[in-house]
Each structure stands twice: as structure tokens, then as C-alpha cells.
Design an enzyme around this catalytic site. Structure first.
Site, mmCIF file in Angstrom:
data_model
loop_
_atom_site.group_PDB
_atom_site.id
_atom_site.type_symbol
_atom_site.label_atom_id
_atom_site.label_comp_id
_atom_site.label_asym_id
_atom_site.label_seq_id
_atom_site.Cartn_x
_atom_site.Cartn_y
_atom_site.Cartn_z
ATOM 1 C CG ASN A 141 -6.592 -0.716 1.017
ATOM 2 O OD1 ASN A 141 -5.871 -0.274 0.135
ATOM 3 N ND2 ASN A 141 -6.113 -1.143 2.171
ATOM 4 C CG HIS B 117 -3.187 3.719 1.792
ATOM 5 N ND1 HIS B 117 -3.705 3.214 0.611
ATOM 6 C CD2 HIS B 117 -3.216 2.700 2.688
ATOM 7 C CE1 HIS B 117 -4.003 1.939 0.790
ATOM 8 N NE2 HIS B 117 -3.722 1.607 2.026
ATOM 9 C CB CYS C 276 -0.951 0.012 1.197
ATOM 10 S SG CYS C 276 -2.133 -1.365 1.196
#
Length: 324
Positions: free
Chosen positions: A281, A251, A114
């Protein structure tokens, strides 16, 4: 004179299939309310069966190049942040290079889960500042739906597929915090936290791609602290403070992590670009997706100071400060 890596264009691509939270109610003991309350996610996009990570990344790259008004002949290199490549090798970046018709320059992948797009930006910035490249495509692209355990309600409802991209170009500047472009980067990792977020497969261990495993509660506690620390470190390197920040573009993992980090930084949520409700996500794709949406919605404007931060498996985390 100082050389800065300046964002000249931004774009994104999302697969056509939109998956609402209600989809998971059909085969899991969960609910729309449970997912929204714990993550902020309302829907996400899943790639079609015949779509790959390179397909998504190519479309995002074309959008960013169109926004910048450049073609493949103007690009010196491609950096792709991904943890879900089409194949073990070659890189997704070389596949996108082929699809763009780009026959010069270089292309490679960056893997920091990520945090991948932050790591890719930092590498692209170093290449431009050192004079090894004049214009680069930096892409985050993922098909995380391919590595979900559809029996694990704590993880499979959180992730989505998508891609975002920016065109970075070398620009002359004064070497101050008033410059346009990337002003600072801060990268970190600590392999002791591997068990918090990983995929239980790989070429040299199981010979399979594996499925995602996560200890969400433990990761949450690490995330807010580390994201705040890295953002503050990047701002200090850029000779800026929290008061100078126009937008946080974080993020997009979990709304509670986003809110907790913003609170610790002393920045109100109306100065945070939030897309987690629509995308879930998307790992390394989430920051460039959010940047592109922020520009499209008229939030991010030229001259704005942006802080982007991310944390992912490794653990790996980092931040970038840039002036749009």
C-alpha cells in the site's frame, strides 16, 4: 465545444530497496504466508535513508513528462498528493517544482491520505476545465515507511514507498461519454470515522510526526461498500455503465478489498490492474503507480475507459472515470 483534461503522459518511480515479506519474520511474529493470505502483498519498496518524498515524486514527474514529450516550460502547475511530506512546509510540490527547474506557474499539495490522488485529479480537472491551466503535473508520492510502528505486525507489513505521476493537458472534445480525458469525478468524506485510520502525531497536537494506527477489520467493511458506491456514482455522472469499463485501476491497499469491490461492480478480476503484490500500500502513490504499470505492460491502451477509486483516512474516498 467542451474542454477535457486528457492524460498525455504517465510515469512512476520505485526506490531500489525491495523488501520481501520474509524480512518481517526476522523481528515480528508473522510469516510470508500470513501476510500474503490477508493482504495479497509479497514485497514492497522502501526509500533509502537519504531519499525523501520529493525525491521520489521528482523522478516520477520526469518519467511522466518524458512520456508526454514535454518539459518544465510546458507545465502550468504541479499538484502533489501526499501524507508524508519532506517538511511541515513548504509543500512537496514546490520542492519538485524547484528540482524540475520550473520557475513559472504554481504548485501545491493535496492531503486526503490514500484517496489523495483521486482528490488531486479532481482538482486538476477543475483547474483545466475552468481555463485556469492548460497542462498540469499530478503526482502521488509517499514514504510511508517513515511513519510505521515496527512493533505492530498488523500495519507495518502493509505499506511501501513510491511515486507515480500523470501529465494532464486541456483537449477539445464534444462533451459526450466518448470523449478522451476525465469524464467525471466523485468525492466524499466523513470525519466520524477518524479512529479507523490515523497517525497519532502532528504539529499542533504532539509536535511529532507520529505513527500510523489502523482498525483493519472495521475499515475493510467500510471500504468495499464506499468504493463500490463512489465508482457507481462516477460512472452515472459520466453516462456510462459497468459494461463500458475496460479497466478498474483501484487503490492498492488489500487484494481482498480489490476483489470485493470488483465483484460488487460485476467486473471480472482480469479487467482489474493489480500491483499490490509488488508495491504494498503506497497510499496516494498507488493509483498512478498502477496506471503506469498498466500502460507499461500493454494493458491500458488509448480509448480505454478506466475507473479509479480509493479510500483513506478521514475517512475520505472517491472515484474518477476517464477515457485514456
Amino acid at each position: 465545444m467542451t474542454i477535457r483534461a486528457v492524460v498525455d503522459g504517465v510515469g512512476h518511480y520505485l526506490p531500489e530497496r525491495v523488501v520481501p515479506n520474509s524480512h518481517f519474520e526476522t523481528f515480528l511474529e508473522t510469516s510470508d504466508e500470513w501476510i500474503r493470505t490477508r493482504s495479497g502483498i509479497e514485497r514492497r519498496h522502501f526509500a533509502a535513508e537519504d531519499q525523501t518524498t520529493s525525491d521520489l515524486g521528482t523522478r516520477a514527474a520526469l518519467a511522466a513528462m518524458a512520456d508526454a514529450g514535454v518539459g518544465p516550460e510546458d507545465i502550468d502547475g504541479i499538484l502533489v498528493a501526499t501524507s508524508t511530506p519532506d517538511l511541515t512546509f513548504p509543500s512537496v510540490a514546490t520542492m519538485i517544482q524547484k528540482e524540475l527547474g520550473m520557475t513559472r506557474g504554481f504548485a501545491f499539495d493535496v492531503q486526503a491520505v490514500c484517496a489523495g490522488f483521486i482528490y488531486a485529479l479532481a482538482n486538476a480537472n477543475a483547474l483545466i476545465v475552468s481555463g485556469q491551466a492548460t497542462r498540469l503535473l499530478v503526482i502521488g508520492a509517499e514514504t510511508f515507511s517513515r511513519i510505521m510502528d515496527w512493533t505492530d505486525r498488523s500495519t507495518c507489513v502493509l505499506f511501501g514507498d513510491g511515486a507515480g505521476a500523470v501529465v494532464l493537458s486541456a483537449g477539445e472534445a464534444d462533451g459526450t461519454s466518448q470523449d478522451r480525458g476525465i469524464l467525471s469525478t466523485d468525492l466524499n468524506s466523513d470525519g466520524r470515522y477518524l479512529d479507523m485510520l490515523y497517525v497519532d502525531g502532528g504539529v499542533s497536537s504532539t509536535g511529532t510526526s507520529g505513527k500510523l494506527k489502523m482498525q483493519g477489520n472495521l475499515l475493510f467493511r467500510q471500504a468495499v461498500e464506499k468504493l463500490t458506491t463512489t465508482a457507481e456514482a462516477a460512472l452515472e455522472k459520466a453516462a456510462l455503465s459497468d459494461d463500458d469499463v475496460d479497466w478498474i485501476v483501484p487503490h492498492q491497499a488489500n487484494i481482498r478489498i480489490i476483489q470485493g469491490t470488483a465483484k460488487k461492480l460485476g467486473i471480472p478480476m482480469d479487467r482489474v490492474v493489480v500491483t499490490v503484490q509488488d508495491h504494498g500500500n503506497t497510499s496516494a502513490a498507488s493509483i498512478p503507480l498502477a496506471l503506469s504499470v498498466g500502460v507499461a505492460e500493454g494493458k491500458i491502451k488509448r480509448g480505454d475507459v478506466i475507473v479509479s477509486e480509493a479510500i483513506g483516512g478521514g475517512l475520505a474516498w472517491g472515484a474518477v472515470v476517464l477515457r485514456w
